[in-house]
Write an enzyme that holds these catalytic residues in place. Structure first.
Site, mmCIF file in Angstrom:
data_model
loop_
_atom_site.group_PDB
_atom_site.id
_atom_site.type_symbol
_atom_site.label_atom_id
_atom_site.label_comp_id
_atom_site.label_asym_id
_atom_site.label_seq_id
_atom_site.Cartn_x
_atom_site.Cartn_y
_atom_site.Cartn_z
ATOM 1 N N ASP A 58 -128.792 -50.805 -2.404
ATOM 2 C CA ASP A 58 -128.078 -52.156 -2.362
ATOM 3 C C ASP A 58 -128.128 -52.944 -3.711
ATOM 4 O OD1 ASP A 58 -127.543 -54.969 -1.964
ATOM 5 O OD2 ASP A 58 -128.970 -55.032 -0.168
ATOM 6 N N VAL A 59 -127.105 -53.328 -4.126
ATOM 7 C CA VAL A 59 -126.660 -53.759 -5.371
ATOM 8 C C VAL A 59 -127.514 -54.931 -5.907
ATOM 9 C CG1 VAL A 59 -124.655 -52.560 -6.047
ATOM 10 C CG2 VAL A 59 -124.470 -54.763 -4.952
ATOM 11 N N ASN A 82 -118.207 -52.059 -8.769
ATOM 12 C CA ASN A 82 -117.250 -52.006 -7.699
ATOM 13 C C ASN A 82 -117.584 -52.469 -6.392
ATOM 14 O OD1 ASN A 82 -114.209 -50.752 -6.268
ATOM 15 N ND2 ASN A 82 -116.101 -50.027 -5.249
ATOM 16 N N TYR A 147 -115.003 -65.705 -1.496
ATOM 17 C CA TYR A 147 -114.662 -64.577 -2.439
ATOM 18 C C TYR A 147 -114.075 -64.746 -3.616
ATOM 19 C CZ TYR A 147 -112.304 -59.866 -3.052
ATOM 20 O OH TYR A 147 -111.526 -58.699 -3.480
ATOM 21 N N LYS A 151 -115.332 -63.770 -7.657
ATOM 22 C CA LYS A 151 -114.473 -62.949 -8.360
ATOM 23 C C LYS A 151 -114.097 -63.962 -9.650
ATOM 24 C CE LYS A 151 -114.244 -59.693 -6.142
ATOM 25 N NZ LYS A 151 -115.200 -58.139 -6.399
HETATM 26 N N1 LIG Z 1 -108.630 -53.569 -1.437
HETATM 27 C C1 LIG Z 1 -108.204 -54.400 -2.026
HETATM 28 O O1 LIG Z 1 -107.013 -54.818 -1.777
HETATM 29 C C2 LIG Z 1 -108.952 -55.008 -3.040
HETATM 30 C C3 LIG Z 1 -108.154 -56.296 -4.056
HETATM 31 C C4 LIG Z 1 -108.841 -56.872 -5.251
HETATM 32 C C5 LIG Z 1 -110.082 -56.523 -5.137
HETATM 33 N N2 LIG Z 1 -110.735 -55.478 -4.661
HETATM 34 C C6 LIG Z 1 -112.068 -55.216 -5.014
HETATM 35 O O2 LIG Z 1 -112.321 -53.935 -5.311
HETATM 36 C C7 LIG Z 1 -113.861 -53.667 -5.012
HETATM 37 C C8 LIG Z 1 -113.446 -52.277 -3.711
HETATM 38 O O3 LIG Z 1 -113.198 -52.793 -2.551
HETATM 39 P P1 LIG Z 1 -112.687 -52.096 -1.589
HETATM 40 O O4 LIG Z 1 -111.161 -52.520 -0.963
HETATM 41 O O5 LIG Z 1 -112.658 -50.541 -1.892
HETATM 42 O O6 LIG Z 1 -113.633 -52.282 -0.372
HETATM 43 P P2 LIG Z 1 -114.503 -51.464 0.643
HETATM 44 O O7 LIG Z 1 -114.929 -52.404 1.668
HETATM 45 O O8 LIG Z 1 -113.865 -50.155 1.346
HETATM 46 O O9 LIG Z 1 -115.582 -50.921 -0.418
HETATM 47 C C9 LIG Z 1 -116.790 -51.582 -0.789
HETATM 48 C C10 LIG Z 1 -117.811 -50.721 -0.620
HETATM 49 O O10 LIG Z 1 -118.965 -51.409 -1.210
HETATM 50 C C11 LIG Z 1 -119.980 -51.044 -0.524
HETATM 51 N N3 LIG Z 1 -121.160 -52.186 -0.626
HETATM 52 C C12 LIG Z 1 -120.913 -53.407 0.142
HETATM 53 N N4 LIG Z 1 -122.040 -54.423 -0.184
HETATM 54 C C13 LIG Z 1 -122.918 -53.169 -0.936
HETATM 55 C C14 LIG Z 1 -124.165 -53.462 -1.475
HETATM 56 N N5 LIG Z 1 -124.856 -54.685 -1.362
HETATM 57 N N6 LIG Z 1 -124.835 -52.540 -2.070
HETATM 58 C C15 LIG Z 1 -124.064 -51.401 -2.466
HETATM 59 N N7 LIG Z 1 -122.834 -51.218 -1.867
HETATM 60 C C16 LIG Z 1 -122.262 -52.107 -1.169
HETATM 61 C C17 LIG Z 1 -119.718 -50.952 0.840
HETATM 62 O O11 LIG Z 1 -120.307 -50.171 1.738
HETATM 63 C C18 LIG Z 1 -117.952 -50.297 0.542
HETATM 64 O O12 LIG Z 1 -118.429 -48.728 0.433
HETATM 65 C C19 LIG Z 1 -114.399 -55.094 -4.572
HETATM 66 O O13 LIG Z 1 -114.972 -55.366 -5.354
HETATM 67 C C20 LIG Z 1 -113.067 -55.648 -4.010
HETATM 68 O O14 LIG Z 1 -113.466 -57.114 -4.133
HETATM 69 C C21 LIG Z 1 -109.945 -55.102 -3.384
#
Ligand SMILES: NC(=O)c1ccc[n+]([C@@H]2O[C@H](COP(=O)([O-])OP(=O)(O)OC[C@H]3O[C@@H](n4cnc5c(N)ncnc54)[C@H](O)[C@@H]3O)[C@@H](O)[C@H]2O)c1
Length: 254
Positions: A58-59, A82, A147, A151
């Site tokens: 957990d981060v 990420n 959120y 960010k």
């Molecule tokens: N998908 C999009 O459209 C989008 C757009 C803008 C920004 N983002 C950003 O990109 C990043 C990745 O998002 P995604 O879309 O792949 O989401 P996702 O939910 O598929 O992946 C996030 C990952 O983080 C892990 N995670 C969550 N809490 C955690 C913790 N406390 N410790 C360790 N790991 C943890 C989850 O298990 C998951 O595998 C995020 O920071 C998100 O805010 C995504």
């Protein structure tokens, strides 16, 4: 482990964009620590890469993050913050517990991992840190207030880290993804109507791919970006610049 390869830690590497980042870094020769709170997903991603180690953790936990770097076994050359979560809801209804959870994982988690990384990088040969933000760091949208606030804070923290850690040989940048057809947004884009409207509203006329973000990570991590520090790279097909193009206007008179 000193096998001549560069070492990267990718948080939230078990799914979505983080899995694509892990693969792209492996493709350019990194040994990748795939860290995720979901141990099964971290293992599945790591097993698909030539040189990788899965780390369950957990981060938000300093102990778990220190253990992750121990498992990586060598000072990190690159860390990608990420991991992230979203809790949807209008601000006048969002629970305090949800708001706190988003701040904890997104903002505090980013700080915990980056600080642990920077201490190790400073004691080694420097390194690169990349923090994932969002276009919501720049442009607000309904239902993502907590959120978006985290960010925006990460974007500022990135600049702060860049000026404090640049002299230590550490470059810190952010990537702001737009509408990405993966991860936390994937369920949203399963609706063909939403896909068409969102994709069609992007000047490049498509949703983004996880690989578009992974490619930006590879660039910012590379020596091609060796003088880029404290920057937030927007990877959104141009969508947040296009608001005026989407508003009705009078036809040209001439
Ligand atoms: N998908 C999009 O459209 C989008 C757009 C803008 C920004 N983002 C950003 O990109 C990043 C990745 O998002 P995604 O879309 O792949 O989401 P996702 O939910 O598929 O992946 C996030 C990952 O983080 C892990 N995670 C969550 N809490 C955690 C913790 N406390 N410790 C360790 N790991 C943890 C989850 O298990 C998951 O595998 C995020 O920071 C998100 O805010 C995504």
């Amino acid at each position: 482990m000193d096998n001549g390869m560069k070492n990267a830690l990718v948080t939230g590497g078990g799914a979505g964009i983080g899995a694509a980042i892990s693969k792209a870094l492996a493709d350019v020769g990194y040994r990748v620590g795939v860290m995720d709170i979901n141990a099964d997903n971290a293992r599945a991603v790591a097993e698909g890469l030539p040189e990788a180690v899965a780390v369950a953790g957990d981060v938000t936990s300093k102990e778990a993050v220190d253990a992750a770097f121990e498992t990586l076994g060598a000072p990190p050359d690159l860390v990608v913050n990420n991991a992230g979560i979203v809790r949807f809801g209008p601000l006048n209804e969002l629970s305090l517990a949800d708001f706190r959870a988003v701040v904890d994982v997104n903002l505090i988690g980013c700080f915990v991992v980056a600080q642990a990384a920077a201490r190790r990088m400073a004691a080694n040969v420097g390194g690169v840190i990349i923090n994932l933000t969002s276009v919501n760091a720049i442009n607000p949208a309904p239902n993502v207030g907590a959120y978006a606030a985290t960010k925006a804070a990460i974007a500022n923290l990135t600049q702060q880290m860049a000026i404090e850690w640049g002299p230590l040989g550490i470059r810190v940048n952010a990537i702001a993804p737009g509408f990405i057809d993966a991860g936390m947004s994937a369920p949203f884009f399963e609706d063909p109507g939403v896909r068409a409207v969102r994709g069609g509203g992007v000047p490049l006329k498509r949703l983004g791919l996880a690989e578009d973000i992974a490619n930006a990570v590879v660039y910012l991590a590379s020596d091609a970006a060796s003088y880029v520090n404290g920057h937030q790279l927007v990877v959104d097909g141009g969508v947040i610049n296009s608001v005026l193009a989407q508003l009705p206007r009078e036809p040209a008179k001439d």
